[in-house]
Design an enzyme around this catalytic site. Structure first.
Site, PDB file in Angstrom:
ATOM      1  N   ARG A  48      19.571  55.308  47.665  1.00 46.48           N
ATOM      2  CA  ARG A  48      19.157  55.944  48.559  1.00 46.48           C
ATOM      3  C   ARG A  48      17.788  56.596  48.181  1.00 46.48           C
ATOM      4  O   ARG A  48      16.964  56.786  48.955  1.00 46.48           O
ATOM      5  CB  ARG A  48      19.886  57.260  48.885  1.00 46.48           C
ATOM      6  CG  ARG A  48      21.499  56.763  49.786  1.00 46.48           C
ATOM      7  CD  ARG A  48      22.385  57.861  49.643  1.00 46.48           C
ATOM      8  NE  ARG A  48      22.441  58.121  48.265  1.00 46.48           N
ATOM      9  CZ  ARG A  48      23.361  59.370  47.747  1.00 46.48           C
ATOM     10  NH1 ARG A  48      23.822  60.065  48.750  1.00 46.48           N
ATOM     11  NH2 ARG A  48      23.552  59.641  46.633  1.00 46.48           N
ATOM     12  N   TYR A  69      20.026  50.670  51.730  1.00 50.56           N
ATOM     13  CA  TYR A  69      21.124  49.517  51.521  1.00 50.56           C
ATOM     14  C   TYR A  69      20.639  48.735  52.615  1.00 50.56           C
ATOM     15  O   TYR A  69      21.062  47.318  52.241  1.00 50.56           O
ATOM     16  CB  TYR A  69      22.339  50.223  51.562  1.00 50.56           C
ATOM     17  CG  TYR A  69      22.546  51.238  50.765  1.00 50.56           C
ATOM     18  CD1 TYR A  69      22.462  51.104  49.287  1.00 50.56           C
ATOM     19  CD2 TYR A  69      23.342  52.545  50.964  1.00 50.56           C
ATOM     20  CE1 TYR A  69      22.609  52.193  48.279  1.00 50.56           C
ATOM     21  CE2 TYR A  69      23.521  53.521  50.077  1.00 50.56           C
ATOM     22  CZ  TYR A  69      23.249  53.401  48.862  1.00 50.56           C
ATOM     23  OH  TYR A  69      23.431  54.413  47.705  1.00 50.56           O
ATOM     24  N   HIS A  90      32.950  54.246  48.544  1.00 51.58           N
ATOM     25  CA  HIS A  90      33.108  52.752  48.660  1.00 51.58           C
ATOM     26  C   HIS A  90      33.667  52.176  50.074  1.00 51.58           C
ATOM     27  O   HIS A  90      33.027  51.129  50.274  1.00 51.58           O
ATOM     28  CB  HIS A  90      34.270  52.399  47.579  1.00 51.58           C
ATOM     29  CG  HIS A  90      34.052  52.661  46.216  1.00 51.58           C
ATOM     30  ND1 HIS A  90      34.724  52.284  44.986  1.00 51.58           N
ATOM     31  CD2 HIS A  90      32.874  53.006  45.681  1.00 51.58           C
ATOM     32  CE1 HIS A  90      34.146  52.486  44.018  1.00 51.58           C
ATOM     33  NE2 HIS A  90      32.898  52.734  44.289  1.00 51.58           N
ATOM     34  N   LYS A 108      36.311  49.380  41.570  1.00 48.99           N
ATOM     35  CA  LYS A 108      37.571  50.039  41.803  1.00 48.99           C
ATOM     36  C   LYS A 108      37.528  51.428  41.868  1.00 48.99           C
ATOM     37  O   LYS A 108      36.466  51.759  41.326  1.00 48.99           O
ATOM     38  CB  LYS A 108      38.845  49.613  40.905  1.00 48.99           C
ATOM     39  CG  LYS A 108      38.468  49.826  39.626  1.00 48.99           C
ATOM     40  CD  LYS A 108      39.014  49.045  38.634  1.00 48.99           C
ATOM     41  CE  LYS A 108      38.921  49.336  37.109  1.00 48.99           C
ATOM     42  NZ  LYS A 108      37.369  49.106  36.739  1.00 48.99           N
TER      43      LYS A 108
END
Length: 180
Positions: A48, A69, A90, A108
């Site tokens: 960002r 992104y 996520h 994860k």
């Protein structure tokens, strides 16, 4: 394709080109691993904050950095994206990758809820876009051997497992890092 499938060559030519979403600690660990992985290279990073992305790119020798992104996801030189943001981002970040048609590996946990995970998996399947949670131990050849031994009954019925994991890192290019 089954999880035991193997490939004789990278799917995208001589090297799989990774784009990295987020310029934090977990992404740094991933980039370090890629730097010593044959057939893989990091070609871009996005954050960002454009300055943070540029600093990250310079520190790890990544040729391109982006301040958004979406710009990284438009880069035609990227084969697959790694999402290394904080866990509560996520699901959203992985969704924008999948919506862009980008094969995606997410650190994860993939999401924080079963519903979000089901949504991402359904979207990836419906749109034939690769999606994988970054559970790295699953892909170790040693895990295939462990599964084979367990399935053979050679060691009897498994009732409990306790394990430790380690490796020799004498040739690590980042010896000052805490993980090495």
């Amino acid at each position: 394709m089954s999880s035991s499938s193997t490939f004789s060559q990278p799917a995208f030519g001589p090297s799989i080109r990774w784009g990295i979403l987020s310029a934090g600690k977990i992404s740094a660990d991933f980039v370090k691993a890629i730097s010593i992985t044959e057939g893989a290279e990091c070609v871009a990073v996005a954050a960002r904050n454009g300055e943070k992305a540029a600093e990250f790119a310079m520190k790890y020798g990544i040729p391109k950095s982006y301040d958004s992104y979406s710009k990284l996801l438009e880069d035609p030189d990227i084969d697959v994206v790694y999402v290394g943001s904080i866990a509560d981002q996520h699901a959203n970040m992985t969704k924008i990758c999948l919506e862009a048609g980008m094969p995606t590996v997410c650190e994860k946990p993939l999401t924080l809820t079963a519903a979000d995970t089901a949504e991402l998996v359904k979207f990836a399947r419906d749109n034939n876009v690769f999606l994988c949670e970054g559970m790295w131990t699953r892909f170790f050849p040693a895990m295939d051997k462990v599964s084979e031994i367990i399935a053979s009954g050679e060691i009897g019925t498994i009732v409990n497992v306790q394990g430790d994991f380690g490796w020799c890192n004498d040739d690590c290019p980042y010896p000052e890092d805490r993980i090495w």
